[in-house]
Design a protein around this motif. Structure first.
Motif, short mmCIF file in Angstrom:
data_model
loop_
_atom_site.label_atom_id
_atom_site.label_comp_id
_atom_site.label_asym_id
_atom_site.label_seq_id
_atom_site.Cartn_x
_atom_site.Cartn_y
_atom_site.Cartn_z
N GLY A 122 0.66 1.43 49.74
CA GLY A 122 1.83 1.77 48.96
C GLY A 122 1.65 3.03 48.13
O GLY A 122 0.59 3.64 48.09
N LEU A 123 2.74 3.41 47.45
CA LEU A 123 2.73 4.58 46.56
C LEU A 123 2.40 4.11 45.16
O LEU A 123 3.12 3.31 44.56
N SER A 124 1.31 4.63 44.61
CA SER A 124 0.77 4.17 43.34
C SER A 124 0.85 5.30 42.32
O SER A 124 0.35 6.40 42.55
N VAL A 125 1.46 5.02 41.16
CA VAL A 125 1.73 6.04 40.14
C VAL A 125 1.03 5.66 38.84
O VAL A 125 1.04 4.50 38.44
N GLY A 126 0.45 6.65 38.17
CA GLY A 126 -0.17 6.42 36.87
C GLY A 126 0.35 7.41 35.84
O GLY A 126 0.31 8.62 36.05
N LEU A 127 0.85 6.89 34.71
CA LEU A 127 1.35 7.72 33.62
C LEU A 127 0.40 7.55 32.43
O LEU A 127 0.52 6.62 31.64
N GLY A 128 -0.56 8.44 32.34
CA GLY A 128 -1.58 8.33 31.31
C GLY A 128 -1.13 8.90 29.97
O GLY A 128 -0.07 9.49 29.84
N ILE A 129 -1.99 8.72 28.96
CA ILE A 129 -1.67 9.20 27.62
C ILE A 129 -2.93 9.78 26.98
O ILE A 129 -4.04 9.25 27.18
N ILE A 141 -4.62 6.07 42.23
CA ILE A 141 -3.32 6.68 41.91
C ILE A 141 -3.02 7.82 42.89
O ILE A 141 -3.86 8.67 43.14
N ASP A 142 -1.80 7.79 43.44
CA ASP A 142 -1.34 8.88 44.31
C ASP A 142 -0.66 9.98 43.50
O ASP A 142 -0.78 11.16 43.81
N ILE A 143 0.09 9.59 42.47
CA ILE A 143 0.78 10.53 41.59
C ILE A 143 0.37 10.21 40.16
O ILE A 143 0.56 9.09 39.70
N GLY A 144 -0.20 11.18 39.49
CA GLY A 144 -0.66 10.94 38.13
C GLY A 144 -0.18 12.00 37.16
O GLY A 144 -0.13 13.18 37.50
#
Length: 268
Positions: A122-129, A141-144
């Motif tokens: 699947g498409l895995s997204v990470g929105l870090g801080i 993560i594919d998109i970070g």
């Protein structure tokens, strides 16, 4: 008699300057040649531009994201624990149901959900801080994206998720949970499902809400329906899918009403 300096003029963006108002250098010269104190990069007007840049970057990168579900939970959950493996399973099942998985991009539950989705294709997204202590994006993560500002990151979670799935976590998890509940309760966003996973962990909190907040009229009885509590990963996915089927039905009904109203106004 008007001097040569007073007669000369210059266009500067949308403005026209003439005479003594014409600066001795161009805007590009002042930008490229200036050397001086760097205090301005920490001033509020410059922060506004950074905030704007974060929104633009987030919107641009995630604009074509397919339907997605955000999964929240503790960064302290260790691999191999039942909670970690449950998050892996949920991430995989969400992909099988046609959803991308969005997390905060860190370790623990976030890593587990990303891992389940990623290893299942699947498409895995990470929105870090950005935090005072180092917490790099996990390897599944594919998109970070890494954000400076919590409120920009929260906007991305809400804008690009069709549901929130919340596993056991700490203050950050509670923050995301209650922000989502508030936005749905106040109808600031279209209602979407919020699923708590872990009856033993979350049960006491919901008991307090029912026993204290509800009788004192701090919330309405129907507000309890905003939250689903379960231990079953199959039920997690079913709640999400059923809610979206209902949302699509309501959107079609609303579109039909609006179309009929427009036809009535046009006289057709």
């Amino acid at each position: 008699m008007t001097s040569e300096d007073e007669r000369r003029s210059r266009r500067q963006g949308p403005a026209m300057l003439r005479g003594r108002a014409v600066p001795p250098t161009t805007t590009d010269q002042r930008l490229l040649d200036a050397r001086g104190p760097a205090d301005w990069v920490h001033a509020d007007p410059w922060r506004v531009l950074r905030i704007q840049a974060e929104f633009v970057e987030g919107f641009g990168l995630l604009a074509e994201l397919p339907k997605a579900v955000s999964v929240f939970g503790s960064a302290r959950t260790k691999p191999g624990t039942p909670e970690y493996e449950l998050a892996v399973d949920i991430g995989a099942r969400l992909h099988d149901a046609g959803y991308a998985v969005i997390t905060g991009g860190g370790p623990g539950i976030m890593e587990a959900a990303n891992k389940g989705c990623d290893e299942n294709g699947g498409l895995s997204v990470g929105l870090g801080i950005e935090l005072p202590f180092e917490q790099k994006l996990n390897d599944h993560i594919d998109i970070g994206l890494e954000f400076r500002y919590f409120f920009v990151r929260k906007t991305m979670f809400v804008k690009y998720s069709q549901a929130f799935v919340v596993l056991p976590g700490g203050f950050g998890t509670l923050d995301e949970l209650f922000e989502a509940i508030t936005l749905v309760q106040t109808k600031k966003i279209t209602r979407f499902p919020i699923v708590l996973v872990g009856t033993e962990f979350w049960g006491g909190l919901l008991d307090w809400v029912r026993a204290t907040m509800l009788p004192s009229a701090k919330i309405s009885p129907e507000d309890m329906d905003l939250i689903h509590l379960t231990d079953d990963p199959d039920e997690v996915v079913k709640v999400v899918i059923d809610a979206h089927i209902e949302q699509e039905r309501l959107m079609q009904e609303r579109a039909a009403v609006e179309e009929n109203a427009e036809q009535g106004v046009d006289g057709t």
